[in-house]
Motif scaffolding. Structure first.
Motif, PDB file in Angstrom:
ATOM      1  N   GLY A 425      42.403  46.150  42.118  1.00 28.78           N
ATOM      2  CA  GLY A 425      43.515  47.275  42.002  1.00 28.78           C
ATOM      3  C   GLY A 425      44.670  47.061  41.043  1.00 28.78           C
ATOM      4  N   ALA A 426      44.354  46.104  40.019  1.00 31.41           N
ATOM      5  CA  ALA A 426      45.209  45.883  38.821  1.00 31.41           C
ATOM      6  C   ALA A 426      44.894  47.230  37.801  1.00 31.41           C
ATOM      7  N   LEU A 427      46.078  47.476  37.490  1.00 31.46           N
ATOM      8  CA  LEU A 427      46.012  48.269  36.024  1.00 31.46           C
ATOM      9  C   LEU A 427      45.616  47.744  34.745  1.00 31.46           C
ATOM     10  N   PRO A 428      44.421  48.216  34.163  1.00 35.12           N
ATOM     11  CA  PRO A 428      44.187  47.535  33.043  1.00 35.12           C
ATOM     12  C   PRO A 428      44.723  47.894  31.649  1.00 35.12           C
ATOM     13  N   GLU A 429      44.552  47.473  30.625  1.00 34.68           N
ATOM     14  CA  GLU A 429      45.231  47.890  29.347  1.00 34.68           C
ATOM     15  C   GLU A 429      44.644  48.987  29.076  1.00 34.68           C
ATOM     16  N   LYS A 430      43.145  48.724  29.044  1.00 28.02           N
ATOM     17  CA  LYS A 430      42.100  49.785  28.209  1.00 28.02           C
ATOM     18  C   LYS A 430      41.160  50.202  29.260  1.00 28.02           C
ATOM     19  N   VAL A 431      40.408  51.192  28.865  1.00 26.03           N
ATOM     20  CA  VAL A 431      39.241  51.655  29.808  1.00 26.03           C
ATOM     21  C   VAL A 431      37.924  52.327  28.704  1.00 26.03           C
ATOM     22  N   LEU A 432      37.092  51.469  28.690  1.00 28.40           N
ATOM     23  CA  LEU A 432      35.836  52.031  27.677  1.00 28.40           C
ATOM     24  C   LEU A 432      35.222  53.433  27.981  1.00 28.40           C
ATOM     25  N   ALA A 433      34.730  53.443  27.054  1.00 27.14           N
ATOM     26  CA  ALA A 433      33.989  55.070  27.068  1.00 27.14           C
ATOM     27  C   ALA A 433      32.985  55.352  28.369  1.00 27.14           C
ATOM     28  N   ASP A 434      32.607  54.280  28.740  1.00 28.15           N
ATOM     29  CA  ASP A 434      31.811  54.396  30.221  1.00 28.15           C
ATOM     30  C   ASP A 434      32.684  54.407  31.334  1.00 28.15           C
ATOM     31  N   GLY A 435      34.100  54.369  31.221  1.00 29.25           N
ATOM     32  CA  GLY A 435      34.987  54.350  32.489  1.00 29.25           C
ATOM     33  C   GLY A 435      35.169  52.895  33.062  1.00 29.25           C
ATOM     34  N   ARG A 436      34.577  51.836  32.441  1.00 33.00           N
ATOM     35  CA  ARG A 436      35.149  50.532  32.902  1.00 33.00           C
ATOM     36  C   ARG A 436      36.375  49.984  32.371  1.00 33.00           C
TER      37      ARG A 436
END
Length: 469
Positions: A425-436
């Motif tokens: 449930g933690a909010l990450p810094e970044k999201v990759l092009a595939d949504g991960r």
């Protein structure tokens, strides 16, 4: 952004923590835990397939002794290691009875802290997002008020920007005392001339490197202090501001000096991109305008109308100076070039009392130029990496949209952020092009901006914390 923007893996320091052992519970006890988790709304988010190596952690927990433990990506990443409704880690199977008792007491304290919150977004689809963001801010706030950007090595520092936003989020969530401690820590780090280094060690021993002064820090500190004051009960507001009078006066002096009372653009300085600059950026000057407006509000609270007028007029002059230099090119990153920049959101409410129509037009056009394949936004149109979405920038646009009355756009951005959290449930810094999810998780700045966005949405809906004040 906090941390190192090179995109490479973090350097592993001596503080790296080995993976926790799985707690083995009897079936009956495990059933109680599962039911409790579901009741509290903290349901494990399920195993995310093939989490990338560029996700440095799936979350951060609190051990029985109060130490913070980063939870690495691994085969157990989808399992909930926390006491229900907390970020306190369940004891390892080798834990002593004393350790178990301490962990239970710490979990009870954290549940009580969360229950005492005026949680933004309560009763909405974002209730779990709000609760986990608030708990993660608590995890990242250390005794003494040091609110670090993240718990991975290169993020384990206090940035004035991130800490001020975190203080604002804690305050609107009903934890004004915690917010005041964060701002007190920020004040203790400030240089006598009112400026700030880019970041600070959480033990208060100064800057960790030679990144140097970052001029927007004084503006962010004032904006954060005003947000804390606004959320403070009216009878206590003047006392809270008076206690931070040194932060207020020094920050104002610095901003008036580097802008010639608002008549000139400040000298070049790094901004939230965290790179060296040869020209002034919108991301550097926008927080200064916000800070001067905030100072006017703070001096009004203190009953000092003369200083309130002075800082308001300086803010208005600086707004005009920025308009003269940036509006012609559509408020790009630099006065005449640089492409669209996420700092446009900093020229909108709630950072500014109101937005110029030209700013609004540029703000509405910017997402099409900042969009990335994963569904979020980039720091700038000319940001060197073209496939990764950044959650702080996406959350900035959500906040500015909510504060400007565009609920649909704010909800759309929040929905995307909610769906890109780690398995814990933690909010990450970044999201990759595939949504991960990728980068450090949780990231304090994103968590804070999400809570502030939900607070704004509560206010426009006439519900939640905003309506009860």
């Amino acid at each position: 952004m906090a941390g190192d923007l090179s995109g490479g893996p973090p350097v592993t320091g001596r503080s790296a923590v080995p993976r926790l052992r799985r707690l083995r519970l009897p079936a009956a006890v495990l059933g109680v835990v599962v039911v409790a988790v579901a009741t509290m709304g903290f349901v494990p988010r399920g195993r995310a397939p093939s989490l990338p190596s560029s996700l440095y952690s799936v979350g951060v927990g609190v051990a029985a002794d109060g130490g913070r433990v980063p939870l690495p990506v691994g085969k157990d990443a989808g399992e909930n290691p926390f006491y229900p409704g907390t970020r306190v880690l369940l004891p390892a199977r080798t834990a002593t009875l004393a350790e178990i008792v301490r962990a239970r007491a710490r979990a009870a304290d954290e549940r009580a802290w969360l229950a005492a919150a005026c949680l933004p977004g309560t009763g909405t689809r974002f209730a779990d997002l709000s609760a986990t963001a608030l708990l993660d801010l608590r995890v990242l706030t250390l005794p003494g008020g040091a609110l670090v950007a993240g718990w991975t090595d290169r993020w384990r520092y206090v940035w004035p920007r991130d800490a001020s936003a975190g203080a604002a989020a804690l305050a609107v969530s009903g934890h004004v005392d915690d917010a005041v401690q964060v701002m007190a820590f920020v004040e203790r780090q400030q240089r006598p001339d009112g400026r700030f280094e880019a970041r600070y060690r959480p033990d208060g021993s100064g800057a960790p490197d030679d990144r140097g002064v970052q001029l927007d820090g004084s503006g962010w500190a004032l904006w954060g202090l005003a947000a804390v004051a606004r959320a403070t009960p009216a009878q206590d507001r003047a006392g809270v501001v008076a206690a931070r009078r040194a932060l207020l006066d020094r920050s104002v002096a610095a901003l008036l000096r580097v802008t010639a009372q608002g008549r000139e653009l400040p000298p070049p300085s790094p901004d939230y991109w965290e790179v060296r600059e040869r020209r002034v950026t919108l991301g550097s000057v926008a927080p200064m305008i916000a800070g001067l407006h905030a100072a006017s509000e703070l001096y009004t609270v203190l009953g000092d109308p003369g200083r309130a007028r002075e800082t308001r007029r300086a803010a208005e002059r600086l707004t005009g100076t920025v308009r003269d230099r940036f509006a012609g090119s559509g408020y790009q990153r630099y006065p005449d070039r640089g492409g669209a920049d996420s700092a446009l959101a900093m020229m909108m409410p709630p950072f500014q009392p109101a937005a110029d129509p030209q700013v609004v037009a540029a703000f509405r056009a910017a997402p099409a130029r900042l969009a990335r394949p994963g569904g979020g936004l980039a720091p700038g149109e000319q940001w060197r990496e073209q496939t990764v979405s950044w959650t702080p920038e996406t959350a900035l646009f959500a906040l500015a949209s909510a504060a400007s009355g565009d609920r649909d756009e704010a909800v759309r951005r929040l929905t995307w952020l909610d769906s890109r959290r780690t398995p814990l449930g933690a909010l990450p810094e970044k999201v990759l092009a595939d949504g991960r999810p990728a980068g450090v998780a949780p990231l304090a700045w994103t968590a804070a901006l999400v809570l502030l966005t939900l607070h704004e949405l509560d206010g426009t809906a006439g519900t939640g914390c905003a309506a009860r004040r």
